[in-house]
Design a protein around this motif. Structure first.
Motif, PDB file in Angstrom:
ATOM      1  N   PHE A 150       6.325  65.684  45.078  1.00  0.00           N
ATOM      2  CA  PHE A 150       7.753  65.316  45.265  1.00  0.00           C
ATOM      3  C   PHE A 150       7.924  64.731  46.553  1.00  0.00           C
ATOM      4  O   PHE A 150       8.463  63.716  46.632  1.00  0.00           O
ATOM      5  N   VAL A 151       7.413  65.163  47.514  1.00  0.00           N
ATOM      6  CA  VAL A 151       7.633  64.651  48.817  1.00  0.00           C
ATOM      7  C   VAL A 151       6.836  63.324  49.122  1.00  0.00           C
ATOM      8  O   VAL A 151       7.371  62.370  49.661  1.00  0.00           O
ATOM      9  N   SER A 152       5.751  63.198  48.323  1.00  0.00           N
ATOM     10  CA  SER A 152       5.126  61.760  48.148  1.00  0.00           C
ATOM     11  C   SER A 152       5.923  60.686  47.541  1.00  0.00           C
ATOM     12  O   SER A 152       5.898  59.680  47.901  1.00  0.00           O
ATOM     13  N   GLY A 153       6.382  61.086  46.344  1.00  0.00           N
ATOM     14  CA  GLY A 153       7.094  60.215  45.705  1.00  0.00           C
ATOM     15  C   GLY A 153       8.378  59.703  46.510  1.00  0.00           C
ATOM     16  O   GLY A 153       8.713  58.606  46.212  1.00  0.00           O
ATOM     17  N   LEU A 154       9.021  60.732  47.023  1.00  0.00           N
ATOM     18  CA  LEU A 154      10.023  60.472  47.790  1.00  0.00           C
ATOM     19  C   LEU A 154       9.951  59.584  48.975  1.00  0.00           C
ATOM     20  O   LEU A 154      10.624  58.401  49.096  1.00  0.00           O
ATOM     21  N   ALA A 155       8.766  59.910  49.638  1.00  0.00           N
ATOM     22  CA  ALA A 155       8.322  59.008  51.061  1.00  0.00           C
ATOM     23  C   ALA A 155       7.974  57.727  50.474  1.00  0.00           C
ATOM     24  O   ALA A 155       8.342  56.551  51.050  1.00  0.00           O
ATOM     25  N   PHE A 156       7.388  57.596  49.294  1.00  0.00           N
ATOM     26  CA  PHE A 156       6.937  56.180  49.051  1.00  0.00           C
ATOM     27  C   PHE A 156       8.021  55.168  48.250  1.00  0.00           C
ATOM     28  O   PHE A 156       8.076  54.080  48.950  1.00  0.00           O
ATOM     29  N   ASN A 157       9.047  55.895  47.834  1.00  0.00           N
ATOM     30  CA  ASN A 157      10.224  55.097  47.567  1.00  0.00           C
ATOM     31  C   ASN A 157      11.193  54.762  48.771  1.00  0.00           C
ATOM     32  O   ASN A 157      11.557  53.543  48.726  1.00  0.00           O
ATOM     33  N   LEU A 158      11.133  55.512  49.670  1.00  0.00           N
ATOM     34  CA  LEU A 158      11.721  55.347  51.071  1.00  0.00           C
ATOM     35  C   LEU A 158      11.106  54.126  51.659  1.00  0.00           C
ATOM     36  O   LEU A 158      11.639  53.236  52.347  1.00  0.00           O
ATOM     37  N   ALA A 204      15.331  57.208  45.448  1.00  0.00           N
ATOM     38  CA  ALA A 204      14.460  58.129  46.280  1.00  0.00           C
ATOM     39  C   ALA A 204      14.443  59.435  45.508  1.00  0.00           C
ATOM     40  O   ALA A 204      13.086  60.042  45.256  1.00  0.00           O
ATOM     41  N   LEU A 205      15.468  60.092  44.887  1.00  0.00           N
ATOM     42  CA  LEU A 205      15.280  61.482  44.380  1.00  0.00           C
ATOM     43  C   LEU A 205      14.352  61.218  43.044  1.00  0.00           C
ATOM     44  O   LEU A 205      13.624  62.007  42.620  1.00  0.00           O
ATOM     45  N   ILE A 206      14.632  59.985  42.228  1.00  0.00           N
ATOM     46  CA  ILE A 206      13.850  59.664  41.033  1.00  0.00           C
ATOM     47  C   ILE A 206      12.443  59.484  41.333  1.00  0.00           C
ATOM     48  O   ILE A 206      11.463  60.033  40.637  1.00  0.00           O
ATOM     49  N   GLY A 207      12.238  58.916  42.558  1.00  0.00           N
ATOM     50  CA  GLY A 207      10.727  58.710  42.874  1.00  0.00           C
ATOM     51  C   GLY A 207      10.071  60.094  43.107  1.00  0.00           C
ATOM     52  O   GLY A 207       9.128  60.356  42.819  1.00  0.00           O
ATOM     53  N   GLY A 208      10.988  61.017  43.893  1.00  0.00           N
ATOM     54  CA  GLY A 208      10.408  62.448  44.047  1.00  0.00           C
ATOM     55  C   GLY A 208      10.016  63.032  42.860  1.00  0.00           C
ATOM     56  O   GLY A 208       9.203  63.988  42.987  1.00  0.00           O
ATOM     57  N   LEU A 209      11.160  62.994  42.038  1.00  0.00           N
ATOM     58  CA  LEU A 209      10.916  63.759  40.499  1.00  0.00           C
ATOM     59  C   LEU A 209       9.735  63.195  39.794  1.00  0.00           C
ATOM     60  O   LEU A 209       8.775  63.969  39.346  1.00  0.00           O
ATOM     61  N   LEU A 210       9.311  61.829  39.903  1.00  0.00           N
ATOM     62  CA  LEU A 210       8.296  61.232  39.287  1.00  0.00           C
ATOM     63  C   LEU A 210       7.109  61.705  39.802  1.00  0.00           C
ATOM     64  O   LEU A 210       6.064  61.982  39.458  1.00  0.00           O
ATOM     65  N   GLY A 211       7.145  61.924  41.368  1.00  0.00           N
ATOM     66  CA  GLY A 211       5.830  62.284  42.193  1.00  0.00           C
ATOM     67  C   GLY A 211       5.548  63.802  41.706  1.00  0.00           C
ATOM     68  O   GLY A 211       4.332  64.159  41.529  1.00  0.00           O
ATOM     69  N   ALA A 212       6.552  64.584  41.497  1.00  0.00           N
ATOM     70  CA  ALA A 212       6.526  66.089  41.186  1.00  0.00           C
ATOM     71  C   ALA A 212       5.953  65.986  39.511  1.00  0.00           C
ATOM     72  O   ALA A 212       4.858  67.041  39.526  1.00  0.00           O
ATOM     73  N   VAL A 213       6.321  65.316  38.958  1.00  0.00           N
ATOM     74  CA  VAL A 213       5.833  65.282  37.385  1.00  0.00           C
ATOM     75  C   VAL A 213       4.308  64.842  37.588  1.00  0.00           C
ATOM     76  O   VAL A 213       3.514  65.532  36.891  1.00  0.00           O
ATOM     77  N   ALA A 214       3.876  63.904  38.298  1.00  0.00           N
ATOM     78  CA  ALA A 214       2.427  63.421  38.348  1.00  0.00           C
ATOM     79  C   ALA A 214       1.458  64.557  39.185  1.00  0.00           C
ATOM     80  O   ALA A 214       0.439  65.012  38.766  1.00  0.00           O
TER      81      ALA A 214
END
Length: 170
Positions: free
Chosen positions: A69-77, A93-103
């Motif tokens: 989640f944190v990585s997806g959020l950071a990547f998006n930002l 940013a939140l969708i990026g975090g959710l996609l990172g959490a799913v990964a």
């Protein structure tokens, strides 16, 4: 403590080996028969590989989902990626975090479960498979002298496999 495990094809040979060990002076408290009509793998304490895989997967899930989640959020930002224009900057940013959490969850299931299943059981899985095939295991526990003596006795019965283990005490 040392262990000796011998795989015998049928109950008659397992019982004969048990009696031969007893006649050699090995205490019956040190000898265990595993198979139909005797102790099961679970009663003896052989590790279930599926249980180990689930345990490993849960442990990785605990760490990888928040990290993803944190990585997806950071990547998006950091990249300023605007994959979903309707969601806005915060929504992306939140969708990026959710996609990172799913990964992260997928990684824990595939890697944690697969590694736990493949490597978490040691020799327990082949022994469980042999028990499921109707074979019998003779397990002798004791010091090195006892296991050497048991090896000599059990070799007379021409076991499918005979393997010694030394408990490291860890």
């Amino acid at each position: 403590m040392n262990y000796l495990v011998a795989v015998l094809p049928d109950r008659i040979q397992a019982e004969a080996a048990y009696l031969a060990l007893e006649q050699e002076g090995i205490s019956i408290d040190q000898v265990t028969i595993l198979g139909r009509g005797y102790k099961s793998a679970d009663e003896f304490g052989l590790i279930d590989p599926n249980e180990q895989a689930q345990k490993q997967s849960r442990l990785l899930l605990f760490w990888l989902v928040p990290f993803g989640f944190v990585s997806g959020l950071a990547f998006n930002l950091l990249t300023g990626l605007n994959a979903f224009p309707w969601a806005g900057e915060v929504g992306n940013a939140l969708i990026g975090g959710l996609l990172g959490a799913v990964a992260g969850a997928m990684g824990s299931l595939f890697v944690g479960g697969g590694v736990g299943l493949a490597f978490g059981s040691g020799d327990a899985l082949p022994y469980r498979n042999r028990l499921n095939a109707g074979k019998y295991l003779i397990v002798v526990q004791g010091n090195e002298l006892v296991t050497r003596q048991a090896t000599r006795v059990l070799r007379k019965f021409e076991p499918e496999n005979i393997q010694g283990y030394a408990d490291s005490g860890v």
